[in-house]
Design a protein around this motif. Structure first.
Motif, PDB file in Angstrom:
ATOM      1  N   MET A 149      -5.126 -14.549  -2.274  1.00  0.00           N
ATOM      2  CA  MET A 149      -5.015 -13.117  -2.110  1.00  0.00           C
ATOM      3  C   MET A 149      -5.671 -12.734  -0.789  1.00  0.00           C
ATOM      4  N   THR A 150      -4.914 -12.083   0.077  1.00  0.00           N
ATOM      5  CA  THR A 150      -5.444 -11.759   1.392  1.00  0.00           C
ATOM      6  C   THR A 150      -6.140 -10.404   1.433  1.00  0.00           C
ATOM      7  N   ASP A 151      -5.782  -9.483   0.532  1.00  0.00           N
ATOM      8  CA  ASP A 151      -6.390  -8.161   0.538  1.00  0.00           C
ATOM      9  C   ASP A 151      -6.767  -7.753  -0.882  1.00  0.00           C
ATOM     10  N   PRO A 152      -7.987  -8.078  -1.316  1.00  0.00           N
ATOM     11  CA  PRO A 152      -8.381  -7.772  -2.694  1.00  0.00           C
ATOM     12  C   PRO A 152      -8.511  -6.276  -2.989  1.00  0.00           C
ATOM     13  N   ILE A 153      -8.810  -5.459  -1.991  1.00  0.00           N
ATOM     14  CA  ILE A 153      -8.909  -4.018  -2.225  1.00  0.00           C
ATOM     15  C   ILE A 153      -7.523  -3.441  -2.506  1.00  0.00           C
ATOM     16  N   ALA A 154      -6.522  -3.876  -1.739  1.00  0.00           N
ATOM     17  CA  ALA A 154      -5.152  -3.423  -1.983  1.00  0.00           C
ATOM     18  C   ALA A 154      -4.674  -3.884  -3.356  1.00  0.00           C
ATOM     19  N   ASP A 155      -5.102  -5.076  -3.781  1.00  0.00           N
ATOM     20  CA  ASP A 155      -4.748  -5.569  -5.113  1.00  0.00           C
ATOM     21  C   ASP A 155      -5.344  -4.663  -6.187  1.00  0.00           C
ATOM     22  N   MET A 156      -6.591  -4.251  -6.003  1.00  0.00           N
ATOM     23  CA  MET A 156      -7.240  -3.353  -6.965  1.00  0.00           C
ATOM     24  C   MET A 156      -6.501  -2.013  -7.048  1.00  0.00           C
ATOM     25  N   LEU A 157      -6.173  -1.447  -5.906  1.00  0.00           N
ATOM     26  CA  LEU A 157      -5.467  -0.173  -5.885  1.00  0.00           C
ATOM     27  C   LEU A 157      -4.080  -0.299  -6.513  1.00  0.00           C
ATOM     28  N   SER A 158      -3.404  -1.417  -6.282  1.00  0.00           N
ATOM     29  CA  SER A 158      -2.090  -1.652  -6.881  1.00  0.00           C
ATOM     30  C   SER A 158      -2.190  -1.781  -8.394  1.00  0.00           C
ATOM     31  N   ARG A 159      -3.234  -2.446  -8.871  1.00  0.00           N
ATOM     32  CA  ARG A 159      -3.424  -2.567 -10.322  1.00  0.00           C
ATOM     33  C   ARG A 159      -3.664  -1.204 -10.964  1.00  0.00           C
ATOM     34  N   ILE A 160      -4.419  -0.351 -10.279  1.00  0.00           N
ATOM     35  CA  ILE A 160      -4.649   0.997 -10.802  1.00  0.00           C
ATOM     36  C   ILE A 160      -3.341   1.783 -10.822  1.00  0.00           C
ATOM     37  N   LYS A 161      -2.563   1.708  -9.733  1.00  0.00           N
ATOM     38  CA  LYS A 161      -1.268   2.403  -9.678  1.00  0.00           C
ATOM     39  C   LYS A 161      -0.337   1.924 -10.783  1.00  0.00           C
ATOM     40  N   ASN A 162      -0.268   0.607 -10.971  1.00  0.00           N
ATOM     41  CA  ASN A 162       0.605   0.056 -12.011  1.00  0.00           C
ATOM     42  C   ASN A 162       0.148   0.497 -13.400  1.00  0.00           C
ATOM     43  N   GLY A 163      -1.159   0.552 -13.614  1.00  0.00           N
ATOM     44  CA  GLY A 163      -1.676   1.036 -14.890  1.00  0.00           C
ATOM     45  C   GLY A 163      -1.320   2.490 -15.127  1.00  0.00           C
ATOM     46  N   LEU A 164      -1.378   3.296 -14.079  1.00  0.00           N
ATOM     47  CA  LEU A 164      -1.014   4.706 -14.204  1.00  0.00           C
ATOM     48  C   LEU A 164       0.473   4.869 -14.484  1.00  0.00           C
ATOM     49  N   ASN A 165       1.300   4.038 -13.849  1.00  0.00           N
ATOM     50  CA  ASN A 165       2.748   4.125 -14.064  1.00  0.00           C
ATOM     51  C   ASN A 165       3.132   3.759 -15.494  1.00  0.00           C
ATOM     52  N   THR A 166       2.393   2.827 -16.104  1.00  0.00           N
ATOM     53  CA  THR A 166       2.695   2.423 -17.481  1.00  0.00           C
ATOM     54  C   THR A 166       1.887   3.215 -18.503  1.00  0.00           C
ATOM     55  N   SER A 199      -7.042   0.918   5.970  1.00  0.00           N
ATOM     56  CA  SER A 199      -7.413  -0.210   6.803  1.00  0.00           C
ATOM     57  C   SER A 199      -7.012  -1.493   6.090  1.00  0.00           C
ATOM     58  N   LYS A 200      -6.258  -2.323   6.771  1.00  0.00           N
ATOM     59  CA  LYS A 200      -5.745  -3.559   6.176  1.00  0.00           C
ATOM     60  C   LYS A 200      -6.273  -4.747   6.968  1.00  0.00           C
ATOM     61  N   PRO A 201      -6.171  -5.958   6.424  1.00  0.00           N
ATOM     62  CA  PRO A 201      -6.666  -7.124   7.179  1.00  0.00           C
ATOM     63  C   PRO A 201      -5.993  -7.300   8.545  1.00  0.00           C
ATOM     64  N   GLY A 202      -4.736  -6.918   8.659  1.00  0.00           N
ATOM     65  CA  GLY A 202      -4.030  -7.061   9.928  1.00  0.00           C
ATOM     66  C   GLY A 202      -4.215  -5.896  10.870  1.00  0.00           C
ATOM     67  N   ARG A 203      -4.705  -4.781  10.364  1.00  0.00           N
ATOM     68  CA  ARG A 203      -4.884  -3.587  11.195  1.00  0.00           C
ATOM     69  C   ARG A 203      -6.049  -2.772  10.665  1.00  0.00           C
ATOM     70  N   ARG A 204      -7.187  -2.910  11.282  1.00  0.00           N
ATOM     71  CA  ARG A 204      -8.380  -2.183  10.884  1.00  0.00           C
ATOM     72  C   ARG A 204      -8.349  -0.787  11.498  1.00  0.00           C
ATOM     73  N   VAL A 205      -8.744   0.212  10.717  1.00  0.00           N
ATOM     74  CA  VAL A 205      -8.749   1.599  11.177  1.00  0.00           C
ATOM     75  C   VAL A 205     -10.180   2.114  11.106  1.00  0.00           C
ATOM     76  N   TYR A 206     -10.711   2.509  12.252  1.00  0.00           N
ATOM     77  CA  TYR A 206     -12.081   3.012  12.349  1.00  0.00           C
ATOM     78  C   TYR A 206     -12.060   4.469  12.793  1.00  0.00           C
TER      79      TYR A 206
END
Length: 130
Positions: free
Chosen positions: A1-18, A79-86
């Motif tokens: 898994m390259t982006d664990p924060i995005a995975d967490m947010l996706s799991r929350i979104k999927n939980g909300l959708n179901t 902010s993603k691993p390939g593009r950090r936003v500061y």
């Protein structure tokens, strides 16, 4: 898994959708702090750290309003691993005209945009919640 924060947010979104009541996420200190901030802002009912067979995980209890309407409208990873936003303190964005929350990683830890503004800190924009 390259982006664990995005995975967490996706799991929350999927939980909300179901319309799930509970979402389990693998544990890390950053994800635990994110969950605490989202809970303190009123978007989650409960966030707790549990252990099963020696592995820690976060159990997030999602919050719903009347007629099973979700409190969280959307989550966005900025902010993603390939593009950090500061951003500096003057350019911290306001999400949905102030109705949402921006979560920032600063030199003093992970915090909301409002508390970063009050402490005059900038940092890496992790995500938006509204």
């Amino acid at each position: 898994m390259t982006d664990p924060i995005a995975d967490m947010l996706s799991r929350i979104k999927n939980g909300l959708n179901t319309r799930a009541e509970i979402v389990d996420v693998p544990h890390s200190n950053i994800k635990e702090k994110l969950a605490q901030i989202i809970k303190s802002e009123g978007y989650l009912a409960k966030a707790e750290t549990l252990s099963k067979m020696g592995k820690k995980y976060l159990r997030l209890r999602l919050k719903y309003g009347a007629a099973k309407q979700s409190v969280i409208e959307n989550l966005k990873r900025v902010s993603k691993p390939g593009r950090r936003v500061y951003c500096d303190v003057k350019s911290i964005p306001r999400v949905q005209g102030g109705f949402g929350v921006v979560i920032i990683s600063t030199s003093r830890g992970i915090m909301t945009g409002a508390s970063a503004r009050s402490q005059k800190l900038g940092g890496e924009i992790l995500c938006y919640v509204w």
